[in-house]
Design a protein around this motif. Structure first.
Motif, short mmCIF file in Angstrom:
data_model
loop_
_atom_site.label_atom_id
_atom_site.label_comp_id
_atom_site.label_asym_id
_atom_site.label_seq_id
_atom_site.Cartn_x
_atom_site.Cartn_y
_atom_site.Cartn_z
N SER A 1 17.85 9.24 -4.65
CA SER A 1 17.20 10.11 -5.64
C SER A 1 17.09 11.55 -5.17
O SER A 1 16.59 12.41 -5.91
N VAL A 2 17.54 11.83 -3.96
CA VAL A 2 17.45 13.20 -3.44
C VAL A 2 18.49 14.08 -4.13
O VAL A 2 19.69 13.78 -4.10
N THR A 3 18.03 15.15 -4.73
CA THR A 3 18.93 16.10 -5.37
C THR A 3 18.99 17.43 -4.62
O THR A 3 19.95 18.17 -4.75
N TYR A 4 17.96 17.73 -3.83
CA TYR A 4 17.91 19.00 -3.08
C TYR A 4 17.78 18.65 -1.60
O TYR A 4 16.84 17.99 -1.17
N SER B 1 8.57 7.57 13.18
CA SER B 1 9.83 6.85 13.43
C SER B 1 9.82 5.44 12.86
O SER B 1 10.84 4.76 12.86
N SER B 2 8.68 5.01 12.34
CA SER B 2 8.63 3.70 11.68
C SER B 2 7.51 3.71 10.65
O SER B 2 6.41 4.22 10.90
N GLY B 3 7.81 3.16 9.48
CA GLY B 3 6.80 3.03 8.44
C GLY B 3 6.32 4.37 7.91
O GLY B 3 6.99 5.40 8.02
N GLY B 4 5.15 4.35 7.31
CA GLY B 4 4.59 5.55 6.71
C GLY B 4 4.84 5.61 5.22
O GLY B 4 5.51 4.76 4.63
N ASP B 5 4.30 6.67 4.61
CA ASP B 5 4.37 6.82 3.15
C ASP B 5 4.65 8.28 2.82
O ASP B 5 3.73 9.05 2.54
N PRO B 6 5.92 8.71 2.86
CA PRO B 6 6.26 10.12 2.66
C PRO B 6 5.72 10.70 1.36
O PRO B 6 5.26 11.84 1.33
N CYS B 7 5.78 9.94 0.28
CA CYS B 7 5.31 10.45 -1.01
C CYS B 7 3.79 10.43 -1.10
O CYS B 7 3.16 11.37 -1.59
N GLY B 8 3.18 9.35 -0.62
CA GLY B 8 1.74 9.23 -0.70
C GLY B 8 1.01 10.14 0.26
O GLY B 8 -0.08 10.63 -0.02
N ASP B 9 1.64 10.39 1.44
CA ASP B 9 0.97 11.18 2.48
C ASP B 9 1.49 12.61 2.59
O ASP B 9 1.12 13.33 3.52
N SER C 1 10.04 7.88 -5.41
CA SER C 1 11.33 8.25 -4.84
C SER C 1 11.29 9.65 -4.25
O SER C 1 10.74 10.58 -4.87
N VAL C 2 11.87 9.82 -3.09
CA VAL C 2 12.02 11.15 -2.48
C VAL C 2 13.12 11.89 -3.24
O VAL C 2 14.23 11.37 -3.40
N THR C 3 12.82 13.09 -3.70
CA THR C 3 13.80 13.87 -4.48
C THR C 3 14.23 15.15 -3.79
O THR C 3 15.30 15.67 -4.08
N GLU C 4 13.41 15.70 -2.88
CA GLU C 4 13.76 16.94 -2.20
C GLU C 4 13.42 16.84 -0.72
O GLU C 4 12.37 16.33 -0.34
N ILE C 5 14.34 17.35 0.12
CA ILE C 5 14.09 17.51 1.55
C ILE C 5 14.40 18.95 1.88
O ILE C 5 15.56 19.37 1.85
N PHE D 1 0.81 -1.20 0.00
CA PHE D 1 0.00 0.00 0.00
C PHE D 1 0.86 1.27 0.00
O PHE D 1 0.34 2.36 -0.17
N SER D 2 2.15 1.13 0.24
CA SER D 2 3.02 2.29 0.33
C SER D 2 3.50 2.70 -1.06
O SER D 2 3.93 1.87 -1.85
N LYS D 3 3.41 3.99 -1.32
CA LYS D 3 3.85 4.51 -2.61
C LYS D 3 5.36 4.73 -2.63
O LYS D 3 5.99 4.67 -3.69
N THR D 4 5.95 4.97 -1.46
CA THR D 4 7.37 5.34 -1.37
C THR D 4 8.27 4.12 -1.26
O THR D 4 7.93 3.15 -0.59
N LYS D 5 9.45 4.20 -1.90
CA LYS D 5 10.43 3.12 -1.83
C LYS D 5 10.86 2.88 -0.38
O LYS D 5 11.05 3.82 0.39
#
Length: 700
Positions: free
Chosen positions: A93-96, A50-58, A69-73, A21-25
């Protein structure tokens, strides 16, 4: 939800797991989970956990994605504290990456997002050094580490950063000379290094395309190159610049301060030549003579340039070694760290046994720059320019010297054979490894000779040298130097009333020396040599407790055994017959050895509770827990160790014992991390020796 739908989802979960169900790698999620915990779980980072989750989806706060893939933080000025965690290398994949204007402290993590283009960590309270892993970030265009509390010297890490446009290290406490690899920053337009403790000259900046340069308030000396005087935004106040004319350049070189005058002279010469042509036939002869003289002069200068270039490749270059022990140490004390010059462009060809010299780059002064990570991979390693041939011993002589391989002379037993102490009539004492005859079943008779030919040519200050061999009557033996202090395994796990425990500084030095030996095998030898049997019993200790790695070059024999050396050292990816063993597997085994040094425990101990029997499984989850780490440290140290040094050592171990081999750093990076640890800890190696000494002499 009807029953059919419920069954469908249950089947999907059982087949694919919850992660479906997670969109993020998964690696990105794991890295951000660790970061969140390391940042003290700040409530202002909505969506984070601190565990799990879906940074891109949420849509986690400050996170941008492309696909899964997360590309910016982007977390500038969020009031964050703590640190950034130890899994930033997962963020491929983070560039920024921007965490500026926060209250982050401690060291900048050794690993940063490896493909970042923009990194801004300014306005925090980071201490320690600029991380050497930046040297591999070839896509980097913007780096701002200004307004922190960084110290120590800059390593020569900029040789591969040709895309870097803006570099800001201002308002720190960085000292030493500007590294020569600054010359490789061919795209650099903005450089701010003001308000530090830099010293020496700034000639290394002369050829850069800078339009904004601030070197104010440092300890620079010498002259400001003329080529920098034309920069629109130039700040140089607060240094100790020399007055008067600059001295002439060395023969065969061009001073940066004279480039403009050289250009004017060149233009003037062109005008003269044109005038000679216009003057007509009457002056033709003089013009020809002038041209010939000019060409001869130019050709001589050209030849001189290449002579100097050729000479430059033989310069002694050991800056990092001197930095390692410069704090509170005798500069003449080697303590196992090789201070001999090493040709940085040479690798040892183990087939021919000779140094192979690559075409040198343009000459640099005062020291050479290094490309392709040569600085980290070649420093403090050495090779011989000619082949070393091991001495052939007769079986009769070895039988006599070992009392016919008597049990009383047995020094140890390994995966492929036993090692005996050999005493010769002339007083010489050596160690003889008698390889089991079963190892050679089904093998060509020449294989042993081929192995001896290779390993007898290897030479490094941290390996146990092969001095001889014997191949007679079906017996195959290797003869090594003998080290009365025995092995690291004996010091750590078999100490007695006659032994003092290894002090913390000695343990770090042993780790560094062993890492250098492995770096030599992996990255200097060509082709690379996989050790395949890294363990504490194969790390011998000389009279000053410097490590000497043994059993190298025998991987072909280990593969013939029914299983890997094992014993708690083997990497997860290794199959039962070693077919998956790689250089990264060696690095995992070294990480286990460092765990032994940290904890004093054996890699596998069946006497412990089940959850503690495997050292790696027990220790790894606790390496970043300060409280747990304090309880893990070897009780034999009796609390006599610097907590910060232990924490940094644990960080290095965590990188080496990662379950995925691709995430483990190459040996050159492990060496650099340990060198940095030594620098930061201000370790006095010489004074430490008296506190760690094995008293028995193994006199059998």
């Amino acid at each position: 939800m009807n029953l059919t739908t419920l069954v469908f989802w249950i089947i999907q979960i059982s087949i694919h797991g919850v992660g479906v169900f997670s969109k993020t790698k998964a690696p990105d999620v794991s890295a951000l989970n660790v970061m969140f915990s390391s940042l003290n779980s700040p409530s202002q980072l909505t969506g984070w956990g601190s565990s799990g989750g879906d940074p891109c989806g949420d849509s986690w706060e400050g996170i941008k994605c492309s696909g899964s893939s997360v590309t910016e933080i982007s977390l500038s000025d969020f009031g964050l504290s703590g640190s950034m965690g130890y899994q930033l290398s997962n963020l491929a994949s983070v560039t920024y990456f921007d965490l500026s204007k926060n209250s982050l402290s401690g060291d900048i993590p050794y690993q940063l997002p490896p493909n970042a283009v923009h990194i801004d960590l300014s306005g925090n309270s980071f201490t320690g050094s600029v991380p050497y892993s930046i040297s591999q970030m070839t896509e980097l265009e913007f780096l701002n580490l200004g307004h922190n509390q960084l110290s120590n010297q800059l390593s020569d890490m900029f040789g591969k950063l040709a895309k870097l446009k803006r570099l800001d290290l201002s308002f720190n406490k960085i000292s030493g000379n500007l590294p020569q690899s600054f010359k490789k920053l061919s795209s650099l337009t903005v450089l701010h290094i003001q308000d530090n403790k830099f010293s020496g000259s700034i000639n290394v900046l002369a050829d850069l395309p800078l339009d904004d340069l601030n070197v104010a308030n440092n300890k620079f000396t010498g002259w400001i190159p003329d080529s920098l005087e034309d920069i629109d935004n130039l700040e140089t106040v607060g240094n100790s610049w020399s007055t008067g004319p600059a001295p002439p350049p060395p023969p065969g070189t061009v001073s940066p301060t004279s480039k403009k005058s050289n250009k004017e002279e060149s233009n003037k010469n062109s005008a003269v030549k044109s005038g000679l042509v216009i003057a007509g036939i009457a002056m033709g002869v003089l013009a020809v003579i002038a041209v010939v003289i000019g060409m001869t002069s130019k050709r001589r200068r050209h030849v001189s340039h290449y002579l100097d270039e050729d000479t430059s490749q033989h310069r002694s270059f050991t800056p990092l070694t001197s930095q390692e022990l410069s704090k509170g140490n005798d500069s003449n004390n080697n303590n196992g760290i090789d201070r001999k010059s090493f040709n940085s462009d040479a690798s040892i060809d183990i087939k021919s046994g000779v140094s192979v010299v690559r075409p040198p780059p343009a000459p640099l002064d005062p020291v050479r720059s290094f490309s392709d990570n040569q600085f980290a991979t070649r420093l403090n390693s050495r090779t011989r320019s000619t082949s070393f041939r091991a001495t052939s011993y007769s079986l009769v002589d070895l039988q006599t010297a070992t009392a016919n391989f008597a049990p009383a002379r047995l020094l140890g037993e390994g995966t492929i054979g036993r090692v005996y102490k050999a005493k010769f009539g002339d007083g010489k004492v050596l160690a003889v490894k008698k390889i089991d005859s079963s190892v050679f079943q089904g093998r060509r008779t020449e294989e042993f000779s081929e192995v001896v030919t290779i390993i007898s040519k290897l030479n490094h200050t941290n390996i146990a040298e092969v001095v001889g061999y014997c191949s007679e009557q079906g017996h195959h033996l290797l003869i090594y130097e003998f080290f009365p202090n025995g092995s690291l395994h004996e010091f750590l796990h078999m100490s007695d009333d006659f032994s003092k425990p290894l002090t913390w500084n000695t343990r770090v030095r042993i780790a560094l020396g062993t890492a250098r030996a492995l770096e030599y095998l992996h990255e200097v030898c060509s082709p690379s040599i996989i050790h395949m049997n890294i363990k504490s019993s194969n790390i011998l200790l000389d009279a000053e407790l410097n490590p000497r790695l043994s059993d190298y070059g025998l991987a072909t024999f280990y593969k013939s055994r029914s299983q890997n050396p094992g014993g708690g050292y083997e990497a997860p990816e290794c199959s039962t017959k070693g077919s998956s063993y790689t250089l990264k597997s060696d690095i995992h085994s070294l990480g286990v050895v460092m765990l032994e040094l940290l904890t004093g425990r054996m890699p596998y101990d069946s006497s412990k509770a089940k959850v503690e029997q495997c050292l790696v499984r027990w220790a790894t989850p606790q390496l970043h827990d300060i409280d747990a780490l304090d309880k893990m440290v070897d009780p034999a140290l009796r609390g006599l160790y610097p907590p910060k040094s232990v924490s940094r050592f644990a960080d290095i171990i965590a990188l080496c014992v990662q379950s995925e081999p691709e995430f483990r750093p190459p040996m050159s990076e492990v060496v650099q991390a340990l060198v940095t640890l030594v620098q930061r800890s201000s370790m006095n190696m010489r004074d430490d020796l008296g506190n760690s000494r094995r008293m028995d002499d193994y006199d059998y």
